[in-house]
Design a protein around this motif. Structure first.
Motif, short mmCIF file in Angstrom:
data_model
loop_
_atom_site.label_atom_id
_atom_site.label_comp_id
_atom_site.label_asym_id
_atom_site.label_seq_id
_atom_site.Cartn_x
_atom_site.Cartn_y
_atom_site.Cartn_z
N ASN A 230 51.41 -3.35 -1.86
CA ASN A 230 51.50 -2.93 -0.35
C ASN A 230 50.44 -1.77 -0.29
O ASN A 230 50.16 -1.36 0.96
CB ASN A 230 52.52 -1.89 -0.56
CG ASN A 230 53.93 -2.80 -0.57
OD1 ASN A 230 53.60 -3.76 -0.46
ND2 ASN A 230 55.16 -2.15 -1.47
N GLN B 278 53.96 5.67 5.14
CA GLN B 278 53.49 5.07 5.28
C GLN B 278 52.55 3.98 5.26
O GLN B 278 52.61 2.45 5.52
CB GLN B 278 53.06 5.02 6.75
CG GLN B 278 53.21 4.54 7.74
CD GLN B 278 53.21 5.31 9.27
OE1 GLN B 278 51.99 4.74 10.12
NE2 GLN B 278 52.86 7.05 9.48
N LYS B 279 51.54 4.24 4.68
CA LYS B 279 50.31 3.13 4.29
C LYS B 279 49.98 4.11 3.53
O LYS B 279 49.64 5.72 3.54
CB LYS B 279 49.37 2.65 5.17
CG LYS B 279 49.42 1.32 5.18
CD LYS B 279 48.47 1.04 6.51
CE LYS B 279 49.75 0.37 7.14
NZ LYS B 279 49.03 -0.50 8.03
N SER C 216 42.81 0.00 12.85
CA SER C 216 43.57 -1.47 13.61
C SER C 216 44.43 -1.17 11.61
O SER C 216 45.11 -1.89 11.59
CB SER C 216 42.78 -2.74 13.34
OG SER C 216 41.49 -2.77 12.56
N LEU D 109 47.14 0.67 11.48
CA LEU D 109 48.14 0.84 12.88
C LEU D 109 48.91 -1.01 12.59
O LEU D 109 50.32 -1.43 13.24
CB LEU D 109 48.16 0.55 14.57
CG LEU D 109 47.65 1.85 14.56
CD1 LEU D 109 46.27 1.64 16.03
CD2 LEU D 109 48.42 2.50 14.78
N GLU D 110 48.25 -2.12 12.20
CA GLU D 110 48.83 -3.41 11.46
C GLU D 110 50.12 -3.19 10.37
O GLU D 110 50.47 -2.14 9.78
CB GLU D 110 47.52 -3.39 10.28
CG GLU D 110 47.04 -5.11 10.57
CD GLU D 110 46.14 -5.77 10.28
OE1 GLU D 110 46.55 -6.10 8.88
OE2 GLU D 110 45.27 -6.67 10.47
N ASP D 111 50.82 -3.72 11.12
CA ASP D 111 52.32 -3.73 10.35
C ASP D 111 52.76 -4.53 9.30
O ASP D 111 51.61 -5.90 8.95
CB ASP D 111 53.29 -4.53 11.28
CG ASP D 111 53.70 -3.71 12.81
OD1 ASP D 111 53.76 -2.78 12.33
OD2 ASP D 111 54.22 -3.90 13.30
#
Length: 219
Positions: free
Chosen positions: A170, A83-84, A214, A217-219
């Motif tokens: 990314n 996801q990240k 944050s 959770l940040e898009d």
């Protein structure tokens, strides 16, 4: 709503205990600590990453790595969907290595590093001077988990010879402006932590606890 799985990978030879002060809201995040394993003979970093990836039991996790752990989570993300990917006190490509590491690669000077000295923390203390260095040695004594000569030689070589030469935009990079291992002047785009050193996972944990949620959770 299901919790977000977050996997943490410590730095070179370090224990997952380095994350003991990192506290994420348990109603939102489910944290998991990854550990170093002894590499197999002549195991490539890519193959090692596949092996560690097998410890990840959730789909689409958030991967967070410190220092060499930051390099490893980037390699893991080639083999699983993440996801990240967040790295702390690390690099996103070998172009961000300091000059001494680039010279070390060319001259193979890294092969001359006395690994046995690194393994023997007590011995290292005898050769160090000053309170600051001795304080750091006490930290290493607590957090150095892998005292295996083959692992250390493999890890140092894997860092120096890391072949990623382009930054993955990314990957989110958090870096201290006082990092003496990967000086910030060589780093290309990052979230800067003022006063953060290479071991800021230990002493800037308040900043990380306030900001990591944050960032995740940040898009």
């Amino acid at each position: 709503m299901s919790k977000i799985p977050v996997y943490f990978m410590p730095g070179l030879a370090a224990s997952p205990a380095i994350f003991e002060r990192i506290k994420l809201d348990e109603s939102v995040f489910e944290t998991h600590l990854l550990e170093w394993e002894i590499p197999k003979q002549k195991e490539s970093l890519s193959d090692y990453a596949i092996r560690i990836a097998q410890k990840i039991k959730h789909e689409n996790p958030v991967l967070i790595g410190v220092s060499f752990g930051g390099i490893l989570v980037q390699e893991i993300s080639k083999h699983i969907k993440a996801q990240k990917v967040i790295i702390i006190s690390s690099v996103r490509s070998n172009a961000e290595f300091p000059r001494r590491m680039k010279i070390g690669k060319t001259t193979k000077a890294y092969k001359l590093i006395p690994m046995k000295l690194i393994l023997n923390i007590e011995n290292l203390a005898k050769y160090s001077f000053g309170e600051k260095v001795n304080k750091r040695i006490k930290l290493y004594e607590k957090f150095l988990a892998v005292r295996d000569l083959n692992y250390l030689q493999w890890a140092v070589e894997s860092v120096i010879l890391w072949d990623r030469n382009k930054v993955d935009e990314n990957v989110i990079h958090i870096h201290g402006d006082q990092d003496d291992v990967f000086p910030i002047k060589y780093i290309n785009k990052c979230i800067v932590v003022k006063g953060g050193t290479h071991i800021m996972i230990l002493n800037k944990y308040k900043w990380l606890n306030e900001n990591l949620p944050s960032i995740i959770l940040e898009d």
